[in-house]
Design a protein around this motif. Structure first.
Motif, PDB file in Angstrom:
ATOM      1  N   TYR A 113       0.832  -1.206   0.000  1.00 53.41           N
ATOM      2  CA  TYR A 113       0.000   0.000   0.000  1.00 53.41           C
ATOM      3  C   TYR A 113       0.866   1.255   0.000  1.00 53.41           C
ATOM      4  N   LEU A 114       1.974   1.195   0.763  1.00 55.95           N
ATOM      5  CA  LEU A 114       2.875   2.356   0.779  1.00 55.95           C
ATOM      6  C   LEU A 114       3.453   2.614  -0.609  1.00 55.95           C
ATOM      7  N   LEU A 115       3.793   1.528  -1.305  1.00 58.67           N
ATOM      8  CA  LEU A 115       4.351   1.685  -2.650  1.00 58.67           C
ATOM      9  C   LEU A 115       3.323   2.267  -3.618  1.00 58.67           C
ATOM     10  N   LEU A 116       2.052   1.930  -3.385  1.00 62.79           N
ATOM     11  CA  LEU A 116       0.997   2.426  -4.275  1.00 62.79           C
ATOM     12  C   LEU A 116       0.559   3.838  -3.926  1.00 62.79           C
ATOM     13  N   LEU A 117       0.918   4.267  -2.704  1.00 60.35           N
ATOM     14  CA  LEU A 117       0.391   5.530  -2.199  1.00 60.35           C
ATOM     15  C   LEU A 117       0.660   6.734  -3.112  1.00 60.35           C
ATOM     16  N   PRO A 118       1.919   6.945  -3.550  1.00 57.44           N
ATOM     17  CA  PRO A 118       2.157   8.133  -4.391  1.00 57.44           C
ATOM     18  C   PRO A 118       1.296   8.122  -5.651  1.00 57.44           C
ATOM     19  N   ALA A 119       1.183   6.959  -6.292  1.00 50.34           N
ATOM     20  CA  ALA A 119       0.395   6.866  -7.524  1.00 50.34           C
ATOM     21  C   ALA A 119      -1.068   7.180  -7.236  1.00 50.34           C
ATOM     22  N   LEU A 120      -1.564   6.656  -6.111  1.00 46.89           N
ATOM     23  CA  LEU A 120      -2.968   6.882  -5.772  1.00 46.89           C
ATOM     24  C   LEU A 120      -3.229   8.335  -5.433  1.00 46.89           C
ATOM     25  N   VAL A 121      -2.353   8.916  -4.613  1.00 45.12           N
ATOM     26  CA  VAL A 121      -2.533  10.320  -4.224  1.00 45.12           C
ATOM     27  C   VAL A 121      -2.536  11.195  -5.475  1.00 45.12           C
ATOM     28  N   ALA A 122      -1.561  10.965  -6.372  1.00 43.31           N
ATOM     29  CA  ALA A 122      -1.478  11.771  -7.591  1.00 43.31           C
ATOM     30  C   ALA A 122      -2.751  11.623  -8.416  1.00 43.31           C
ATOM     31  N   THR A 123      -3.224  10.377  -8.574  1.00 49.03           N
ATOM     32  CA  THR A 123      -4.406  10.160  -9.408  1.00 49.03           C
ATOM     33  C   THR A 123      -5.654  10.772  -8.787  1.00 49.03           C
ATOM     34  N   VAL A 124      -5.804  10.570  -7.482  1.00 44.93           N
ATOM     35  CA  VAL A 124      -7.000  11.104  -6.820  1.00 44.93           C
ATOM     36  C   VAL A 124      -6.996  12.630  -6.867  1.00 44.93           C
ATOM     37  N   LEU A 125      -5.817  13.230  -6.561  1.00 44.08           N
ATOM     38  CA  LEU A 125      -5.755  14.693  -6.536  1.00 44.08           C
ATOM     39  C   LEU A 125      -5.958  15.298  -7.920  1.00 44.08           C
ATOM     40  N   LEU A 126      -5.265  14.758  -8.916  1.00 43.85           N
ATOM     41  CA  LEU A 126      -5.199  15.444 -10.203  1.00 43.85           C
ATOM     42  C   LEU A 126      -6.204  14.932 -11.221  1.00 43.85           C
ATOM     43  N   LEU A 127      -6.788  13.762 -10.972  1.00 43.24           N
ATOM     44  CA  LEU A 127      -7.837  13.291 -11.861  1.00 43.24           C
ATOM     45  C   LEU A 127      -9.183  13.262 -11.137  1.00 43.24           C
ATOM     46  N   LEU A 165       4.114  26.683 -15.230  1.00 37.91           N
ATOM     47  CA  LEU A 165       4.443  25.382 -15.808  1.00 37.91           C
ATOM     48  C   LEU A 165       4.147  24.237 -14.840  1.00 37.91           C
ATOM     49  N   LEU A 166       4.022  24.576 -13.540  1.00 35.58           N
ATOM     50  CA  LEU A 166       3.850  23.516 -12.550  1.00 35.58           C
ATOM     51  C   LEU A 166       2.566  22.689 -12.751  1.00 35.58           C
ATOM     52  N   PRO A 167       1.386  23.346 -12.883  1.00 35.03           N
ATOM     53  CA  PRO A 167       0.186  22.537 -13.088  1.00 35.03           C
ATOM     54  C   PRO A 167       0.281  21.670 -14.337  1.00 35.03           C
ATOM     55  N   LEU A 168       0.813  22.224 -15.418  1.00 31.83           N
ATOM     56  CA  LEU A 168       0.961  21.429 -16.644  1.00 31.83           C
ATOM     57  C   LEU A 168       1.776  20.177 -16.361  1.00 31.83           C
ATOM     58  N   THR A 169       2.927  20.376 -15.687  1.00 36.92           N
ATOM     59  CA  THR A 169       3.800  19.245 -15.372  1.00 36.92           C
ATOM     60  C   THR A 169       3.042  18.174 -14.602  1.00 36.92           C
ATOM     61  N   LEU A 170       2.304  18.605 -13.567  1.00 35.19           N
ATOM     62  CA  LEU A 170       1.608  17.634 -12.722  1.00 35.19           C
ATOM     63  C   LEU A 170       0.505  16.917 -13.500  1.00 35.19           C
ATOM     64  N   PHE A 171      -0.244  17.657 -14.302  1.00 35.78           N
ATOM     65  CA  PHE A 171      -1.329  17.001 -15.041  1.00 35.78           C
ATOM     66  C   PHE A 171      -0.781  16.057 -16.112  1.00 35.78           C
ATOM     67  N   TYR A 172       0.289  16.445 -16.776  1.00 37.07           N
ATOM     68  CA  TYR A 172       0.876  15.537 -17.770  1.00 37.07           C
ATOM     69  C   TYR A 172       1.399  14.288 -17.082  1.00 37.07           C
ATOM     70  N   MET A 173       1.962  14.480 -15.882  1.00 35.43           N
ATOM     71  CA  MET A 173       2.462  13.336 -15.134  1.00 35.43           C
ATOM     72  C   MET A 173       1.330  12.333 -14.883  1.00 35.43           C
ATOM     73  N   VAL A 174       0.170  12.832 -14.439  1.00 33.56           N
ATOM     74  CA  VAL A 174      -0.941  11.915 -14.152  1.00 33.56           C
ATOM     75  C   VAL A 174      -1.552  11.355 -15.436  1.00 33.56           C
ATOM     76  N   MET A 175      -1.486  12.130 -16.524  1.00 37.34           N
ATOM     77  CA  MET A 175      -1.984  11.626 -17.802  1.00 37.34           C
ATOM     78  C   MET A 175      -1.257  10.362 -18.235  1.00 37.34           C
ATOM     79  N   VAL A 176       0.065  10.340 -18.043  1.00 39.63           N
ATOM     80  CA  VAL A 176       0.829   9.185 -18.531  1.00 39.63           C
ATOM     81  C   VAL A 176       1.008   8.130 -17.451  1.00 39.63           C
ATOM     82  N   LEU A 177       0.593   8.449 -16.219  1.00 37.41           N
ATOM     83  CA  LEU A 177       0.852   7.536 -15.104  1.00 37.41           C
ATOM     84  C   LEU A 177       0.202   6.152 -15.241  1.00 37.41           C
ATOM     85  N   PRO A 178      -1.112   6.072 -15.536  1.00 34.88           N
ATOM     86  CA  PRO A 178      -1.718   4.734 -15.589  1.00 34.88           C
ATOM     87  C   PRO A 178      -1.051   3.836 -16.633  1.00 34.88           C
ATOM     88  N   PHE A 179      -0.803   4.392 -17.803  1.00 38.51           N
ATOM     89  CA  PHE A 179      -0.152   3.594 -18.839  1.00 38.51           C
ATOM     90  C   PHE A 179       1.219   3.119 -18.364  1.00 38.51           C
TER      91      PHE A 179
END
Lengths: 333, 276
Positions: A45-59, B138-152
């Motif tokens: 869960y700790l390893l997944l945490l950054p990915a989850l936080v980023a996804t929840v916050l930004l998506l 540029l910061l928000p762009l960076t963060l959103f692009y990061m999450v855009m490519v993250l799942p893949f």
């Protein structure tokens, strides 16, 4: 091309990992069994945490915000004065009762259907052609496909504007030379149909390579014995295609169709950049419509409602396949 | 089965026609960029240019802010890709190597996140970024692009990690490595191709992104190259030589990356995108 094997790898390997990592029934330790340290328990869960936080916050947050905005009366005035005016389902009521919305939705669905059918049909044919070619011709065609595939959408759009330019555009020159003289200075972005024609050509041109090259890679993994067996049974070219090639490729074709539906439906860059939804807003598809209503005309709350409805339409279009994928994951993971 | 020469003629002829069809727009972009203006606006197209000029490229490079925007694009793209790689690697390792409650749920979450309709979320994102007073940054762009490519990136790296035999790590651990050490010394080097492939895809996605930067960064100094290219076309209108030079400058990095990437691109994308 070595690629086909890579596609197959993860499956069996993952299955192997599961077998060694998860002993069947009785030997599996009951939850809370001592022996596993606390750290091991929390580690995944700790390893997944950054990915989850980023996804929840930004998506997740934009999705929620979109939902909230869609119930607000938010235009330029409210935006500048930082006013929050809730107006219930007014945005939805207004959108769903407007003729425009339904016209754009229908246009979007037809646009997606036409593009995806063309992409899948032509992509499959080109892929099967790749499989039949000798190695030199295959390399040649692959180079052409990769060039089209690699063109960035915005650069591709700019190039197509040049190809179809009314003056000095090479397409008009060719049509004129072929005897269609009224096309000599034809303005392609002047009418709905011709603008869509260019957009479709552009998207199909850029999308066929993905289908064709992947399909070719998939055909190379079909065991040759299957064709031998079919030949022994007296199958001709067509019969061996329908009884061997097609069934083998079916899961791939299904997955690719699903991806293309999503990509084409969401296509923004090409549709917007070619003519900003014009002429007369006649080439707006749903994402472009949401953008122009919301941002361009500064009806932010309305735009948010349209964008959520757009997501709903996309989910409806892909629900059949999504169900299959989710059920499959239940079985396989 | 040996085919007769005649039977091979049709597929080969079709292949040549298709090659021309697919390659022509790219050919036309590059040749237009190098043609003298008199050739670009000639009544009859100059199919095979005999003289070349760099004037159009000069014009494209002289365009206001060009180098600032190159810097912006590189900053945003490279930081987004680097961030997503680090975050994805942790997640991929967890999903591929560990058994835990909710693992399937996490996988499905990332699969669904992969379909995220970023194109229609721009209004909500605009409001959030504006409320945070971060427009034209540029910061928000960076963060959103990061999450855009993250799942893949997560799903593809997971497949790569899963394909590495577990025994390699176990034997390293028997030899006295801790689990993180075993990962860094044994798995990481084997993952190099996977990291290359996913980061190149991330680079392409972020480099090409258009709708988000279109709405977030109106300030010409805070934009990225896709906007530059689209506004270049508007500003220079009929100067197709300069416009094609600009398009070439924008496309060249991606065309070069694709040459490296093409083999890995095939299959990897569908397996990562759909099957995880």
């Amino acid at each position: 091309m070595s690629v086909a094997t890579e596609r197959q790898d993860p499956g069996p390997a993952a299955a192997g990992v599961r077998r060694s990592g998860e002993p069947p029934g009785p030997r599996r330790p009951a939850p809370g069994t001592p022996g596993r340290g606390r750290l091991t328990g929390a580690a995944p869960y700790l390893l997944l945490l950054p990915a989850l936080v980023a996804t929840v916050l930004l998506l997740g947050w934009p999705l929620v915000k979109d939902g909230l905005l869609s119930f607000q009366n938010l235009n330029m005035r409210q935006l500048i004065q930082h006013l929050t005016e809730w107006n219930g389902v007014d945005n939805y009521r207004e959108t769903l009762t407007s003729e425009d919305f339904w016209r754009v939705t229908l246009r979007s669905v037809i646009f997606t259907a036409v593009n995806v059918v063309l992409i899948m049909l032509l992509g499959t044919l080109v892929g099967l052609l790749l499989a039949r070619l000798g190695s030199k011709m295959r390399l040649l065609l692959s180079v052409g496909l990769v060039l089209a595939w690699a063109m960035p959408p915005i650069a591709g759009t700019t190039v197509f504007q040049w190809l179809f330019a009314a003056r000095f555009g090479v397409v008009n020159w060719v049509l004129d030379a072929l005897g269609w003289h009224s096309m000599a200075h034809y303005n392609w972005t002047g009418s709905q149909f011709s603008t869509f024609f260019i957009i479709t050509l552009l998207i199909v041109w850029q999308s066929i390579p993905f289908v064709a090259i992947n399909l070719y890679a998939a055909t190379t993994t079909i065991p040759g014995e299957l064709y031998e067996a079919a030949a022994l049974d007296g199958a001709g070219t067509w019969k061996s295609f329908t009884s061997v090639t097609f069934p083998f490729l079916k899961p791939f074709l299904l997955a690719t169709t699903f991806l293309e539906v999503i990509w084409v439906f969401k296509a923004f860059t090409q549709v917007f950049a070619i003519n900003e939804g014009g002429p007369d807003r006649l080439t707006e598809t749903l994402p472009v419509y949401a953008f122009i209503e919301g941002v361009g005309n500064q009806h932010y709350g309305m735009g948010a409602a349209i964008s959520l409805l757009t997501i709903a339409v996309l989910l409806a279009l892909t629900s059949y396949y999504l169900r299959i994928v989710l059920r499959q994951e239940e079985d396989e993971l | 089965m040996k085919r007769s020469p005649l039977a091979r003629l049709w597929p080969n002829a079709t292949a040549v026609v298709l090659f021309i069809g697919f390659a022509f727009p790219v050919y036309w972009m590059f040749t237009t960029a190098f043609k003298p203006t008199s050739d670009v606006i000639s009544e009859d197209p100059v199919w095979f240019p005999t003289s070349a000029t760099l004037d159009h490229f000069q014009k494209a490079l002289d365009a206001k802010n060009f180098w600032t925007l190159v810097g912006n694009s590189l900053t945003v793209t490279l930081s987004a890709v680097a961030l997503s790689l680090v975050i994805a690697l942790l997640a991929a390792f967890s999903l591929a190597r560990m058994r835990f409650k909710g693992r399937r749920g996490f996988l499905v979450t990332f699969m669904i996140a992969q379909m995220a309709p970023w194109e229609v979320l721009v209004i909500a994102i605009y409001m959030l970024v504006r409320d945070g007073d971060m427009l034209n940054s540029l910061l928000p762009l960076t963060l959103f692009y990061m999450v855009m490519v993250l799942p893949f990136t997560i799903l593809t790296l997971r497949a790569y990690v899963a394909a590495i035999p577990k025994e390699l790590e176990e034997s390293a651990m028997v030899d006295g490595c801790t689990r993180p050490q075993a990962f860094v010394r044994v798995i990481f080097p084997l993952l190099a191709p996977g990291l290359m492939a996913t980061s190149l895809f991330g680079f392409i996605t972020a480099w090409n992104e258009f709708p988000l930067v279109l709405i977030l960064n109106k300030d010409p100094e805070a934009q990225t190259l896709p906007l530059w290219l689209s506004s270049f076309q508007t500003a220079f209108g009929d100067d197709w030589g300069a416009t094609m030079a600009a398009a070439s400058l924008f496309a060249i990095p991606i065309l070069v990356l694709f040459l490296f990437l093409q083999r890995k691109a095939v299959g990897g994308l569908t397996s990562g995108a759909v099957k995880g």
